[in-house]
Design a protein around this motif. Sequence first.
Motif, PDB file in Angstrom:
ATOM      1  N   ASN A   1     -21.193 -27.323 -10.737  1.00 53.76           N
ATOM      2  CA  ASN A   1     -20.917 -26.356  -9.672  1.00 53.76           C
ATOM      3  C   ASN A   1     -21.346 -26.900  -8.310  1.00 53.76           C
ATOM      4  O   ASN A   1     -22.308 -26.434  -7.693  1.00 53.76           O
ATOM      5  CB  ASN A   1     -21.629 -25.032  -9.964  1.00 53.76           C
ATOM      6  CG  ASN A   1     -21.263 -23.956  -8.957  1.00 53.76           C
ATOM      7  OD1 ASN A   1     -20.206 -24.011  -8.340  1.00 53.76           O
ATOM      8  ND2 ASN A   1     -22.155 -22.991  -8.772  1.00 53.76           N
ATOM      9  N   ASN A   2     -20.626 -27.914  -7.846  1.00 50.10           N
ATOM     10  CA  ASN A   2     -20.874 -28.496  -6.531  1.00 50.10           C
ATOM     11  C   ASN A   2     -19.594 -28.449  -5.709  1.00 50.10           C
ATOM     12  O   ASN A   2     -18.503 -28.233  -6.242  1.00 50.10           O
ATOM     13  CB  ASN A   2     -21.364 -29.941  -6.664  1.00 50.10           C
ATOM     14  CG  ASN A   2     -22.708 -30.021  -7.365  1.00 50.10           C
ATOM     15  OD1 ASN A   2     -23.611 -29.243  -7.075  1.00 50.10           O
ATOM     16  ND2 ASN A   2     -22.832 -30.951  -8.314  1.00 50.10           N
ATOM     17  N   ASN A   3     -19.738 -28.695  -4.406  1.00 49.54           N
ATOM     18  CA  ASN A   3     -18.559 -28.715  -3.540  1.00 49.54           C
ATOM     19  C   ASN A   3     -18.033 -30.121  -3.333  1.00 49.54           C
ATOM     20  O   ASN A   3     -16.849 -30.312  -3.069  1.00 49.54           O
ATOM     21  CB  ASN A   3     -18.898 -28.079  -2.188  1.00 49.54           C
ATOM     22  CG  ASN A   3     -19.434 -26.673  -2.328  1.00 49.54           C
ATOM     23  OD1 ASN A   3     -20.579 -26.398  -1.973  1.00 49.54           O
ATOM     24  ND2 ASN A   3     -18.633 -25.761  -2.864  1.00 49.54           N
TER      25      ASN A   3
ATOM     26  N   THR B   1     -17.510 -31.830 -12.608  1.00 48.24           N
ATOM     27  CA  THR B   1     -17.194 -30.451 -12.997  1.00 48.24           C
ATOM     28  C   THR B   1     -18.401 -29.524 -12.880  1.00 48.24           C
ATOM     29  O   THR B   1     -18.294 -28.336 -13.181  1.00 48.24           O
ATOM     30  CB  THR B   1     -16.649 -30.401 -14.438  1.00 48.24           C
ATOM     31  OG1 THR B   1     -17.560 -31.069 -15.313  1.00 48.24           O
ATOM     32  CG2 THR B   1     -15.275 -31.056 -14.523  1.00 48.24           C
TER      33      THR B   1
ATOM     34  N   GLU C   1     -24.679 -27.548 -17.743  1.00 44.60           N
ATOM     35  CA  GLU C   1     -24.150 -28.710 -17.038  1.00 44.60           C
ATOM     36  C   GLU C   1     -24.830 -29.998 -17.511  1.00 44.60           C
ATOM     37  O   GLU C   1     -24.213 -31.068 -17.546  1.00 44.60           O
ATOM     38  CB  GLU C   1     -24.346 -28.528 -15.531  1.00 44.60           C
ATOM     39  CG  GLU C   1     -23.454 -27.438 -14.940  1.00 44.60           C
ATOM     40  CD  GLU C   1     -23.838 -27.065 -13.514  1.00 44.60           C
ATOM     41  OE1 GLU C   1     -22.992 -26.499 -12.806  1.00 44.60           O
ATOM     42  OE2 GLU C   1     -25.006 -27.334 -13.115  1.00 44.60           O
TER      43      GLU C   1
END
Length: 700
Positions: free
Chosen positions: A371-373, A369, A329
């Motif tokens: 990996n979070n909400n 993009t 990331e």
Amino acid sequence: MSKLNRLLRPRSIAVVGGKPAAMVIKQCRLMGYEGDIWPVHPSKKYIEDLAVFDSIEALPSAPDATFIGVNRHLTIGIVEALAKRGAGGAVCYASGFLEADEEGGNLQADLLRVAGDMPVLGPNCYGFINYADGALLWPDQHGGRRLGIDETGVAIITQSSNLSINITMQQRGLPIATMLTAGNQAMVGASDLALAVLDDPRVTCLGMHIEGFDSIVGMEVVACKARELQKPVVVLKVGKSQQAKQATLTHTASLAGAHASSQAFLTRLGVGQVDTVPALLETLKLLHVHGVLPGYKLGSLSCSGGEASLIADAVQGRKVYFPTLTAAEKKPLQDTLGPLVTVNNPLDYHTYIWANEAGMTDVYAGMLTANNNLTMLILDFPHPEKCQADDWEIALSAFEAAAKRASEQGGAKPVLTSTISENIPEPVIGRMMRQGIAAIAGMQEVVIAAEVAADIGAAWNRPEAAPVLKAAGNAQRSDLTSVTLNEAEAKAALARYGVSVPQGQTVTNKQAAIEAAQRFGYPVVLKALGIAHKTEANAVRLNLYDADALSTAFDELQVLSQSLYIESMIQGSVAELIVGFSRDAQFGLVMTLGAGGILVEILKDSVTLLLPATRDEIQQSLLSLKTAPLLQGYRGRPIADVKGAVDTIFQLQHYAIQHAGQLQELDVNPLIVRAQGHGAYAADALIVTRTLQNNGANHD
């Protein structure tokens, strides 16, 4: 279909009275209401240029909705006439009913009687604004706008008319579909209104300002429907302080109840909770745009280390958090930003790429993009009358493009926010919303909104909670007397329900105590019976390792009570808990779990659960305590038998439920939790029941 539909979405409106009625007509016209409006007054010929009818009986037909703006005495006759004509419902504007005095209480009873099945909002109620249809039964100004065709919005229900007015004046870009006030809730409660608006396809989510619950069952039904329709509910519940409770009583005659019990109830229902009006509005905005969140992971972008630090601090002590970026990331971000920028989450991307739309788009998309909400861009706009915002326009365009790119890749929900709430102009909020981006005014508010959205998402992923055990039985009667069991009696009663208690015996002489100790094995504990708070009275002797120590303790305690209680002393304590059951005016028996022993009042580390609670709820509550590390092997200590503690608490709940009719209070403090596999023991117990005089209670 709700019986309130005709009232809340009227094709014809009658207005009764003088100045307030004229204001309703004026506001309906300003909103572009297209239905019939019929003024009613006994002497006036015209109101706002509309011909006036002298009575309800003279109206062309039964109105769908009627605003009654006359005094409390005249209101009764108007309601009766409307009910006889088959009207769809009414708003009772007048105050001076149950919230005022005894006469007002009698008038409120009369109002209910004459209304029959016709729904009446209030009394002491401003009415409602239907921004979707342009229909207003509202005797004042408001700051909202009519929704466009096919536009959706949020519904808001309050028990304070003035608060409703204030909320309509918000300049936060929140689209409101319906604003309703509940007033005294004499006939139509907030839960009834909630069910009606949730059914409206133009409503995406619901906010409620609640002073007192109109119906426990009604709120359970609301939560069930919200979950079924995937329309989240957020509540601002007042009543934390004694002053707030008193203000509630004098304002609407509502029962505020214990705040901890109310919080437990809303948590159980999967309803979001906030403490301020700004948090309510911004949370509704987030839910309106993005719905609930599947988790608590946040990402943040800002061009300032100060902003990055502030947002990092804002999540401290909360469930939302900023996860560390993986190497994969970080790479595209580092490639764009270069070696002078340290890539972290929250990300301070500096100003090297400021006004470089392509570079900003790549960085924004990279974080979106990950990996979070939910990922936010912190952007405070310059003063519109003193500064130019050309560069901020570039940042906006880059964020819009990045959000679109991330959406195609299943990225995080995009949010625009600011360090200071007023630093996002309302036109920008509307523009973002049209692009599927929530614009939340203020750092604290975006953190709260994200956590609430994730809380609701987590609740919806759990099985629905069982209905709350209702307050019932003798314990609510006024002609009862309290009976307190002594510790020996209380422990015997609990043991019959599978609660682990130390081996013990009541003794009245020293020899019997010594013989009991020989059977139990030393060390033992000796206590004076009949004293509820033994520590304060110095009525307990611990760690008695031989007959001499026991003999001395017996002599000391016999001064306090002729009956003493000797029991085995539980060894190997890992943690001490308190488990209590008490009676709440609204919810019946409630359970309190917390850090126990002599520090219970100092630490104030506790949670409240409504009955019946599941084993999983009990365990999660124990692990949420500040002292939970003691249960999990803190600093090399043994890991506690959490399962044993949960089993014991569950059996205590079973006892409480079986005796719900007369149980007033049950306390186990401490519940001694030993190491894994060695169980949990009720080291002290208090049971108070309420029963008819000379009529013994059965504790089996």
